[in-house]
Design a protein around this motif. Structure first.
Motif, short mmCIF file in Angstrom:
data_model
loop_
_atom_site.label_atom_id
_atom_site.label_comp_id
_atom_site.label_asym_id
_atom_site.label_seq_id
_atom_site.Cartn_x
_atom_site.Cartn_y
_atom_site.Cartn_z
N PHE A 222 -1.94 -0.84 1.69
CA PHE A 222 -1.21 -1.00 2.94
C PHE A 222 0.13 -0.27 2.90
O PHE A 222 0.46 0.51 3.81
CB PHE A 222 -0.98 -2.49 3.23
N PHE A 223 0.91 -0.51 1.87
CA PHE A 223 2.25 0.09 1.80
C PHE A 223 2.21 1.61 1.58
O PHE A 223 2.97 2.35 2.20
CB PHE A 223 3.06 -0.57 0.68
N ARG A 224 1.31 2.07 0.72
CA ARG A 224 1.31 3.50 0.38
C ARG A 224 0.50 4.35 1.35
O ARG A 224 0.95 5.43 1.74
CB ARG A 224 0.77 3.69 -1.04
N ASN A 225 -0.68 3.85 1.73
CA ASN A 225 -1.58 4.67 2.55
C ASN A 225 -1.46 4.40 4.04
O ASN A 225 -1.48 5.33 4.85
CB ASN A 225 -3.03 4.46 2.11
N LYS A 226 -1.37 3.13 4.40
CA LYS A 226 -1.32 2.78 5.83
C LYS A 226 0.06 3.01 6.44
O LYS A 226 0.17 3.44 7.58
CB LYS A 226 -1.73 1.32 6.04
N CYS A 227 1.10 2.70 5.67
CA CYS A 227 2.46 2.74 6.22
C CYS A 227 3.31 3.90 5.68
O CYS A 227 4.34 4.22 6.29
CB CYS A 227 3.21 1.44 5.91
#
Length: 442
Positions: free
Chosen positions: A308-313
């Motif tokens: 979530f933090f690295r790829n999505k956001c």
């Protein structure tokens, strides 16, 4: 016990975070008769200084107010140019004893006072004998129930057999039977049972499931005051609401401010099926699952959080926060995210208002013993509203409080559904922007 219905007035300022609850209360204090005294309690010391207008040395871990002058009888702080500067709020100190005694001294001397929730919870009703003309202001609801683990179920059974304790007529409150106590003339003073007897006398101990004691705040602690003002959001789902209702307290409800649907566009809630699948079951990611299947749960959440933090956001270290139950924090964080964890019950702080990416990795329920205890008193805690309120309060530590859009990851299907329903105004009690009613606290 005082008659809480007739002696003490209760007022609840119920509005979404950022809607101006504190501002409204500050204005009420400013406009009050100058002879009216206030005790303002808030979760954090920083907020104590913000309300009082006092300053402290950033290097001082105790955040003690800076003193301008002092003599043998009084202390004068350095005040900033704040709305309540002329009210000269005082802070309890350790000087001459402990902070609880200092607060008692300040009340006796009719000072306006700022203090923390924690210190207030350490006060006994007898320490508030001089507070009958004060208005108590509670910024965010205080803890009114907790599990009391001083005695094991075996020890409690022994005390029942000896006739030293019994259940009151309400079938839940413990009472100490002094007439049956030992060879000391019924007086437990100086024995290991002194505190137990005192708490029973105050009606603070509730016996649940024939094995556990739940501590309850003495209602006399609140009814010692002329009025009690509570500033919070979604009061209806709080433990304090259920607690006050069990004592027949009527609350003047003042509702105002923004509705959830008006800020829904600021929340980009992840519906990614892959990272949400771990929370598909209604009870998934609850505290019990964290404990019973810790490694599997934490390993998967760690991967999902990273995704979530690295790829999505595409987030960076200084623009994200996340939370989980404490027992899973280290395993989920690894080395990358350990400094960005923020306890899920954090309130009343602006320290994270620049964080635009947030992850709420838990499925929250109130303590089951507290739920049972409140239900036995006839007013159970509303579990879904409690969970939603706690989650929303936590999310509002982020950049949304400044009106910025945020990315949110909530893998629990239950918590995510509650959040979506809230954003659709399904938990709003009134369509009116401002509402002032006299209601039961349920």
């Amino acid at each position: 016990m005082q008659d809480s219905k007739s002696q003490t007035g209760f007022k609840v300022f119920d509005a979404m975070m950022g809607s101006g609850k504190t501002t409204a209360i500050i204005e009420s204090i400013r406009n009050a008769d100058h002879a009216q005294n206030f005790l303002y309690i808030t979760p954090l010391l920083d907020e104590c200084h913000r309300i009082s207008g006092t300053k402290y040395d950033p290097e001082d871990s105790f955040k003690r107010p800076l003193i301008a002058t002092h003599d043998d009888t009084s202390v004068h702080y350095q005040y900033e140019d704040s709305p309540l500067k002329n009210r000269r709020f005082k802070h309890p100190s350790y000087k001459g004893g402990n902070k609880a005694e200092s607060l008692q001294y300040l009340i006796k001397n009719r000072e306006n006072i700022v203090s923390t929730h924690q210190l207030f919870m350490n006060l006994s009703p007898s320490m508030l004998n001089e507070a009958k003309d004060y208005i108590l202001i509670i910024d965010e609801t205080i803890q009114v129930y907790d599990v009391y683990s001083e005695y094991t179920s075996t020890e409690l059974e022994a005390l029942f057999r000896l006739g030293w304790i019994k259940i009151d007529d309400d079938n839940v409150t413990l009472r100490f039977q002094r007439g049956n106590f030992g060879d000391n003339g019924g007086d437990p003073t100086g024995t290991k049972y002194e505190t137990l007897a005192t708490m029973c006398d105050l009606g603070q101990l509730l016996y649940v499931d024939q094995k556990l004691i739940v501590w309850e705040l003495s209602i006399d602690t609140l009814t010692a005051f002329k009025e009690v003002w509570i500033a919070t959001y979604m009061f209806d789902g709080s433990q304090m609401s259920a607690y006050l209702s069990s004592y027949g307290v009527k609350c003047e409800m003042i509702r105002f401010g923004t509705k959830p649907s008006e800020i829904a566009h600021l929340i980009n809630l992840s519906d990614d099926k892959f990272i949400n699948s771990i929370g598909e079951k209604t009870t998934a990611l609850s505290s019990s699952q964290y404990k019973s299947n810790k490694k599997a749960v934490c390993d998967q959440l760690s991967k999902n959080l990273d995704n979530f933090f690295r790829n999505k956001c595409k987030s960076k270290k200084n623009d994200r926060i996340w939370t989980s139950f404490k027992e899973g924090c280290t395993a989920i964080a690894g080395t990358r995210y350990r400094d960005e964890w923020l306890a899920f019950n954090t309130k009343a702080t602006n320290d994270y208002k620049d964080r635009k990416n947030v992850a709420y990795l838990l499925n929250l329920y109130p303590n089951p013993m507290v739920v049972k205890a409140s239900a036995m008193k006839g007013f159970p805690v509303k579990e879904d509203i409690f969970a939603l309120s706690e989650m929303v309060q936590w999310i509002w530590r982020s950049a949304i409080r400044e009106g910025h859009q945020i990315n949110v990851y909530v893998p629990s299907s239950r918590m995510r559904t509650l959040l979506k329903r809230w954003l659709n105004d399904e938990f709003e009690l009134s369509a009116m922007p401002t509402e002032q009613l006299m209601l039961d606290c349920v």
